[in-house]
Design a protein around this motif. Structure first.
Motif, PDB file in Angstrom:
ATOM      1  N   GLU A  65       0.865  -1.179   0.000  1.00 50.44           N
ATOM      2  CA  GLU A  65       0.000   0.000   0.000  1.00 50.44           C
ATOM      3  C   GLU A  65       0.899   1.224   0.000  1.00 50.44           C
ATOM      4  OE1 GLU A  65      -3.740   2.084   2.393  1.00 50.44           O
ATOM      5  OE2 GLU A  65      -2.739   0.352   3.264  1.00 50.44           O
ATOM      6  N   ILE A  66       0.924   1.916  -1.135  1.00 50.05           N
ATOM      7  CA  ILE A  66       1.821   3.047  -1.320  1.00 50.05           C
ATOM      8  C   ILE A  66       1.092   4.350  -1.003  1.00 50.05           C
ATOM      9  CG2 ILE A  66       3.327   4.242  -2.939  1.00 50.05           C
ATOM     10  CD1 ILE A  66       4.248   1.428  -2.285  1.00 50.05           C
ATOM     11  N   ASN A  67       1.745   5.176  -0.210  1.00 50.42           N
ATOM     12  CA  ASN A  67       1.206   6.488   0.131  1.00 50.42           C
ATOM     13  C   ASN A  67       1.584   7.477  -0.967  1.00 50.42           C
ATOM     14  OD1 ASN A  67       0.153   8.706   1.405  1.00 50.42           O
ATOM     15  ND2 ASN A  67       1.748   8.833   2.979  1.00 50.42           N
ATOM     16  N   THR A  68       0.590   7.979  -1.705  1.00 52.71           N
ATOM     17  CA  THR A  68       0.860   8.898  -2.807  1.00 52.71           C
ATOM     18  C   THR A  68       0.187  10.245  -2.562  1.00 52.71           C
ATOM     19  OG1 THR A  68      -1.077   8.543  -4.238  1.00 52.71           O
ATOM     20  CG2 THR A  68       0.659   6.867  -4.300  1.00 52.71           C
ATOM     21  N   ASP A  69       0.497  11.191  -3.407  1.00 51.11           N
ATOM     22  CA  ASP A  69      -0.132  12.509  -3.328  1.00 51.11           C
ATOM     23  C   ASP A  69      -1.624  12.445  -3.614  1.00 51.11           C
ATOM     24  OD1 ASP A  69       2.375  13.494  -2.823  1.00 51.11           O
ATOM     25  OD2 ASP A  69       2.702  14.291  -4.838  1.00 51.11           O
ATOM     26  N   PHE A  90       4.511   8.624 -11.609  1.00 50.97           N
ATOM     27  CA  PHE A  90       5.706   7.797 -11.464  1.00 50.97           C
ATOM     28  C   PHE A  90       5.312   6.375 -11.068  1.00 50.97           C
ATOM     29  CE2 PHE A  90       9.288   5.927  -9.264  1.00 50.97           C
ATOM     30  CZ  PHE A  90      10.395   6.365  -9.982  1.00 50.97           C
ATOM     31  N   LEU A  91       4.387   6.253 -10.117  1.00 46.84           N
ATOM     32  CA  LEU A  91       3.929   4.932  -9.688  1.00 46.84           C
ATOM     33  C   LEU A  91       3.260   4.186 -10.835  1.00 46.84           C
ATOM     34  CD1 LEU A  91       3.576   2.919  -7.354  1.00 46.84           C
ATOM     35  CD2 LEU A  91       1.428   4.077  -6.802  1.00 46.84           C
ATOM     36  N   ARG A  92       2.478   4.901 -11.630  1.00 42.07           N
ATOM     37  CA  ARG A  92       1.828   4.293 -12.787  1.00 42.07           C
ATOM     38  C   ARG A  92       2.876   3.751 -13.760  1.00 42.07           C
ATOM     39  NH1 ARG A  92      -2.528   1.724 -13.718  1.00 42.07           N
ATOM     40  NH2 ARG A  92      -0.893   0.255 -14.290  1.00 42.07           N
ATOM     41  N   ALA A  93       3.929   4.520 -14.002  1.00 43.63           N
ATOM     42  CA  ALA A  93       4.977   4.085 -14.917  1.00 43.63           C
ATOM     43  C   ALA A  93       5.708   2.859 -14.379  1.00 43.63           C
ATOM     44  CB  ALA A  93       5.961   5.219 -15.169  1.00 43.63           C
ATOM     45  N   GLU A  94       5.950   2.831 -13.071  1.00 44.53           N
ATOM     46  CA  GLU A  94       6.607   1.681 -12.457  1.00 44.53           C
ATOM     47  C   GLU A  94       5.745   0.429 -12.603  1.00 44.53           C
ATOM     48  OE1 GLU A  94       9.792   1.537 -10.342  1.00 44.53           O
ATOM     49  OE2 GLU A  94       9.945   2.959 -12.003  1.00 44.53           O
ATOM     50  N   ALA A  95       4.454   0.565 -12.342  1.00 42.32           N
ATOM     51  CA  ALA A  95       3.553  -0.585 -12.473  1.00 42.32           C
ATOM     52  C   ALA A  95       3.483  -1.063 -13.910  1.00 42.32           C
ATOM     53  CB  ALA A  95       2.165  -0.215 -11.964  1.00 42.32           C
ATOM     54  N   ASP A  96       3.414  -0.138 -14.843  1.00 45.41           N
ATOM     55  CA  ASP A  96       3.349  -0.521 -16.254  1.00 45.41           C
ATOM     56  C   ASP A  96       4.607  -1.271 -16.689  1.00 45.41           C
ATOM     57  OD1 ASP A  96       0.862   0.595 -16.520  1.00 45.41           O
ATOM     58  OD2 ASP A  96       1.573   2.468 -17.418  1.00 45.41           O
ATOM     59  N   SER A  97       5.762  -0.807 -16.223  1.00 43.28           N
ATOM     60  CA  SER A  97       7.011  -1.442 -16.639  1.00 43.28           C
ATOM     61  C   SER A  97       7.138  -2.851 -16.076  1.00 43.28           C
ATOM     62  CB  SER A  97       8.208  -0.601 -16.188  1.00 43.28           C
ATOM     63  OG  SER A  97       8.314  -0.571 -14.772  1.00 43.28           O
ATOM     64  N   ALA A  98       6.470  -3.122 -14.951  1.00 47.11           N
ATOM     65  CA  ALA A  98       6.536  -4.442 -14.329  1.00 47.11           C
ATOM     66  C   ALA A  98       5.318  -5.299 -14.641  1.00 47.11           C
ATOM     67  CB  ALA A  98       6.670  -4.286 -12.815  1.00 47.11           C
ATOM     68  N   GLN A 135      -9.794  10.770 -12.101  1.00 46.17           N
ATOM     69  CA  GLN A 135      -9.854  10.412 -13.516  1.00 46.17           C
ATOM     70  C   GLN A 135      -8.656  10.920 -14.307  1.00 46.17           C
ATOM     71  OE1 GLN A 135     -13.498  12.066 -14.983  1.00 46.17           O
ATOM     72  NE2 GLN A 135     -12.787  14.177 -14.944  1.00 46.17           N
ATOM     73  N   THR A 136      -7.750  11.647 -13.619  1.00 45.75           N
ATOM     74  CA  THR A 136      -6.584  12.185 -14.311  1.00 45.75           C
ATOM     75  C   THR A 136      -5.475  11.150 -14.488  1.00 45.75           C
ATOM     76  OG1 THR A 136      -5.661  13.004 -12.225  1.00 45.75           O
ATOM     77  CG2 THR A 136      -7.046  14.520 -13.490  1.00 45.75           C
ATOM     78  N   TRP A 137      -5.555  10.023 -13.781  1.00 45.14           N
ATOM     79  CA  TRP A 137      -4.540   8.991 -13.989  1.00 45.14           C
ATOM     80  C   TRP A 137      -5.206   7.620 -13.902  1.00 45.14           C
ATOM     81  CZ3 TRP A 137      -2.345   5.972  -9.755  1.00 45.14           C
ATOM     82  CH2 TRP A 137      -2.888   6.291  -8.495  1.00 45.14           C
ATOM     83  N   PRO A 138      -4.758   6.665 -14.719  1.00 41.21           N
ATOM     84  CA  PRO A 138      -5.462   5.388 -14.834  1.00 41.21           C
ATOM     85  C   PRO A 138      -5.084   4.393 -13.738  1.00 41.21           C
ATOM     86  CG  PRO A 138      -3.654   5.442 -16.377  1.00 41.21           C
ATOM     87  CD  PRO A 138      -3.680   6.791 -15.716  1.00 41.21           C
ATOM     88  N   PHE A 139      -6.037   3.542 -13.407  1.00 44.92           N
ATOM     89  CA  PHE A 139      -5.803   2.417 -12.511  1.00 44.92           C
ATOM     90  C   PHE A 139      -6.752   1.300 -12.927  1.00 44.92           C
ATOM     91  CE2 PHE A 139      -8.100   5.943 -10.581  1.00 44.92           C
ATOM     92  CZ  PHE A 139      -9.365   5.416 -10.417  1.00 44.92           C
ATOM     93  N   GLU A 140      -6.444   0.084 -12.497  1.00 45.75           N
ATOM     94  CA  GLU A 140      -7.177  -1.080 -12.990  1.00 45.75           C
ATOM     95  C   GLU A 140      -8.488  -1.330 -12.249  1.00 45.75           C
ATOM     96  OE1 GLU A 140      -3.399  -1.242 -14.856  1.00 45.75           O
ATOM     97  OE2 GLU A 140      -3.883  -0.981 -12.731  1.00 45.75           O
ATOM     98  N   ALA A 141      -8.566  -0.964 -10.989  1.00 39.60           N
ATOM     99  CA  ALA A 141      -9.760  -1.203 -10.189  1.00 39.60           C
ATOM    100  C   ALA A 141      -9.751  -0.244  -9.012  1.00 39.60           C
ATOM    101  CB  ALA A 141      -9.808  -2.656  -9.713  1.00 39.60           C
ATOM    102  N   MET A 142     -10.839  -0.253  -8.254  1.00 37.81           N
ATOM    103  CA  MET A 142     -10.936   0.612  -7.073  1.00 37.81           C
ATOM    104  C   MET A 142     -11.457  -0.208  -5.902  1.00 37.81           C
ATOM    105  SD  MET A 142     -13.099   4.150  -6.557  1.00 37.81           S
ATOM    106  CE  MET A 142     -11.865   5.064  -7.470  1.00 37.81           C
ATOM    107  N   GLU A 143     -10.904   0.045  -4.718  1.00 42.33           N
ATOM    108  CA  GLU A 143     -11.411  -0.600  -3.515  1.00 42.33           C
ATOM    109  C   GLU A 143     -12.723   0.085  -3.130  1.00 42.33           C
ATOM    110  OE1 GLU A 143      -9.108  -2.106   0.299  1.00 42.33           O
ATOM    111  OE2 GLU A 143      -9.707  -0.005   0.546  1.00 42.33           O
ATOM    112  N   SER A 144     -13.827  -0.527  -3.519  1.00 40.02           N
ATOM    113  CA  SER A 144     -15.133   0.068  -3.273  1.00 40.02           C
ATOM    114  C   SER A 144     -15.768  -0.442  -1.984  1.00 40.02           C
ATOM    115  CB  SER A 144     -16.073  -0.187  -4.451  1.00 40.02           C
ATOM    116  OG  SER A 144     -16.180  -1.565  -4.731  1.00 40.02           O
ATOM    117  N   ARG A 145     -15.120  -1.388  -1.328  1.00 39.33           N
ATOM    118  CA  ARG A 145     -15.563  -1.800   0.009  1.00 39.33           C
ATOM    119  C   ARG A 145     -14.332  -2.092   0.855  1.00 39.33           C
ATOM    120  NH1 ARG A 145     -19.639  -2.651   3.178  1.00 39.33           N
ATOM    121  NH2 ARG A 145     -21.045  -1.958   1.536  1.00 39.33           N
ATOM    122  N   ASN A 146     -14.242  -1.376   1.969  1.00 38.98           N
ATOM    123  CA  ASN A 146     -13.142  -1.527   2.911  1.00 38.98           C
ATOM    124  C   ASN A 146     -13.722  -2.011   4.235  1.00 38.98           C
ATOM    125  OD1 ASN A 146     -11.428  -0.333   5.252  1.00 38.98           O
ATOM    126  ND2 ASN A 146     -10.051  -0.134   3.507  1.00 38.98           N
TER     127      ASN A 146
END
Length: 222
Positions: A65-69, A90-98, A135-146
């Motif tokens: 769990e990464i703490n981001t801006d 930056f985190l998005r680019a790291e995830a994409d590269s891996a 919506q300004t940066w992409p992600f694959e899913a969202m935690e909609s229930r915690n």
């Protein structure tokens, strides 16, 4: 297959009150098929989670769990922290590269207040601001229930997920044994590895599931 995607253990997460073995044993007792360990800005190796799998007879996979801006983000597919991961791009680019995936965790935090959020007009404004931000940066899913979120907080997260038209997942966000198994993600296909987990998240073949009522959060929330 029922997998809890969001959990913390001590000492890698210093706000947790349970050991890795306590977490995995509690997940097995709760009837889960798998559990992910997602420490705060820390990572487990596949060798270490595989050892837990063999010891307890339940699938254990690593994440973080990464703490981001832009808030906290669950990451699967990365194995070390690099300076700059606090920046979403930056985190998005790291995830994409891996070949990894990103999932905003408890997205209601810093975006929704139950008071004055009970006012429909104010809540709608909060939701609009949250959608614009995320919506300004992409992600694959969202935690909609915690599992540690209130019903109002989780409803906001679900409405946010629907507004952004992304798949939803769920996790306990457990820091104590008593919190394990409050929420999890039901996957349509069997998962036997981290690669399987990432592939199914990317395909959106899962559903968030509430298993128990929300429990009180720990005294320290990070």
């Amino acid at each position: 297959m029922l997998v809890d995607l969001h959990n913390h253990t001590y000492p890698k997460s210093d706000d947790s009150f349970m050991s890795p073995d306590e977490l995995v044993d509690a997940a097995r007792i709760a009837g889960l098929d798998g559990v992910c360990i997602t420490e705060h800005d820390e990572f487990w190796t596949l060798d270490d989670t595989s050892a837990l799998t063999r010891r307890h007879g339940i699938l254990v996979l690593p994440g973080s769990e990464i703490n981001t801006d832009a808030g906290h983000v669950l990451v699967f597919g990365l194995f070390r922290y690099r300076f700059g991961m606090h920046k979403p791009a930056f985190l998005r680019a790291e995830a994409d590269s891996a070949g990894g995936v990103l999932i905003p965790a408890h997205p209601y935090r810093r975006r929704f207040l139950e008071d004055p959020g009970h006012n429909p007009t104010v809540r709608a404004e909060m939701l609009e601001r949250a959608e614009t931000e995320l919506q300004t940066w992409p992600f694959e899913a969202m935690e909609s229930r915690n599992g540690r979120g209130s019903e109002a907080q989780n409803r906001f997260a679900e409405d946010l997920r629907q507004g952004l038209a992304v798949p939803g997942v769920a996790g306990s966000d457990a820091h104590r044994v008593s919190q394990v198994g409050t929420a999890a993600t039901q996957f349509e296909r069997r998962i036997e590895s981290l690669e399987d987990l990432i592939a199914e998240i990317k395909a959106g073949r899962m559903t968030p599931v509430e298993l128990n009522a929300a429990v009180p959060p720990a005294a320290v929330v990070q």
